[in-house]
Design an enzyme around this catalytic site. Structure first.
Site, PDB file in Angstrom:
ATOM      1  N   CYS A  84       0.854  -1.190   0.000  1.00 35.71           N
ATOM      2  CA  CYS A  84       0.000   0.000   0.000  1.00 35.71           C
ATOM      3  C   CYS A  84       0.890   1.240   0.000  1.00 35.71           C
ATOM      4  O   CYS A  84       1.664   1.456   0.948  1.00 35.71           O
ATOM      5  CB  CYS A  84      -0.875  -0.017   1.255  1.00 35.71           C
ATOM      6  N   CYS A 197      -1.003   3.645  -6.659  1.00 33.84           N
ATOM      7  CA  CYS A 197      -1.863   3.007  -5.663  1.00 33.84           C
ATOM      8  C   CYS A 197      -1.939   1.555  -6.118  1.00 33.84           C
ATOM      9  O   CYS A 197      -2.171   1.284  -7.309  1.00 33.84           O
ATOM     10  CB  CYS A 197      -3.250   3.645  -5.646  1.00 33.84           C
TER      11      CYS A 197
END
Ligand code: DGL
Length: 289
Positions: A84, A197
């Site tokens: 992440c 992302c």
């Protein structure tokens, strides 16, 4: 930052635990499994706190610390891969300070890689709001792409689509979902797009196609996986009771963190599609299985 104490129960050894707010880190885990099929991997989607990208830095740090603590209640990973960007650019330093004996691998936007392939020095960064706004991201750009213009776009709607709808969506839906981002970067003249992302990697082929052959689409998957494998060159953990399914011992399992009333069916479908056993909800108070 104070060290966080963990209440150790019967924890299970794992070579790698992958942690993200949702399904974003899965392409990273699958890539690692391609390179090291014998590695015992566990995937934890902190669905209770999804989305991280819309939270403040303090909220992200607190949620990530709680998620790591939860992971450690069940697993003893040789390395914890933070799949992440949002957590990594915001809270990785604090996580390392809070869990000093844990080996972390972070995921940050592939700005260096983009700088190496761009021709017109106009690079698009597609990420969460927090990753776009974090000073860490600006530092990366200053360090690795000082002569480039970084064109940033936060796209929470696309992230939501990938987390909730992507795995049952049609090709037309997928194309429509990526179009606003691709059009945005095209209008800004970017010849390179960074998937900053992890969720976007599920759609990298759709984004590449929509962007056209003159635009390069880059991500951090290779670098992150190579770093994880450098840290744990000889996977040795074996799957124990928690990851045992009805039929056989599995060498990777996919968990979510809730909330208690979470609709697990999309995650079950996804796990099935990716051929990863679904492990259920990891809870703070009791064993998941
Ligand atoms: N997949 C995450 C990232 O790489 C964030 C998604 C979210 O929770 O907003 O930043």
């Amino acid at each position: 930052m104070a060290e966080i104490s963990i209440e150790k129960k019967s924890v299970e050894n794992a070579d790698f635990v992958f942690l993200d707010s949702g399904t974003g880190g899965l392409p990273y885990m699958l890539h690692l499994k391609e390179k090291r099929p014998d590695a015992f991997c566990v995937y934890v989607a902190d669905t209770r706190n999804f989305p991280y990208g819309q939270k403040s830095a303090a909220e992200i740090t607190a949620s990530a610390q709680a998620a790591v603590k939860l992971v450690l209640r069940y697993f003893n990973p040789a390395a914890l891969v933070i799949g992440c960007n949002t957590i990594s650019v915001t809270a990785l330093e604090q996580l390392r300070a809070s869990f000093p004996s844990l080996h972390f691998v972070g995921t940050v936007p592939a700005i260096k890689q983009a700088a190496a392939v761009t021709k017109n020095k106009r690079i698009g960064l597609l990420a969460t709001q927090r990753t776009v706004d974090e000073p860490y991201t600006a530092d990366l750009a200053r360090q690795f792409a000082p002569d480039c213009t970084l064109i940033k776009r936060a796209d929470p709607a696309l992230i939501y689509f990938i987390e909730h709808d992507f795995f049952t969506a049609s090709e037309t839906d997928k194309k429509a979902a990526v179009k606003p981002a691709v059009d945005f970067f095209s209008a800004q003249g970017a010849d390179t797009i960074i998937l900053g992302c992890t969720h976007f990697l599920h759609l990298s082929d759709v984004i590449e196609k929509a962007a056209g052959k003159d635009v390069r689409v880059v991500d951090s998957k290779e670098g992150v996986v190579n770093q994880a494998l450098r840290l744990v060159p000889e996977p040795s953990a074996a799957c124990d009771s928690l990851c045992k399914t009805e039929h056989r011992y599995e060498d990777c399992t996919f968990f979510v963190t809730g909330p208690d009333d979470i609709d697990e069916s999309p995650y079950k479908i996804l796990a099935e599609k990716l051929n990863i056993p679904y492990g259920g909800i990891l809870r703070e108070t009791e064993k998941a299985l």
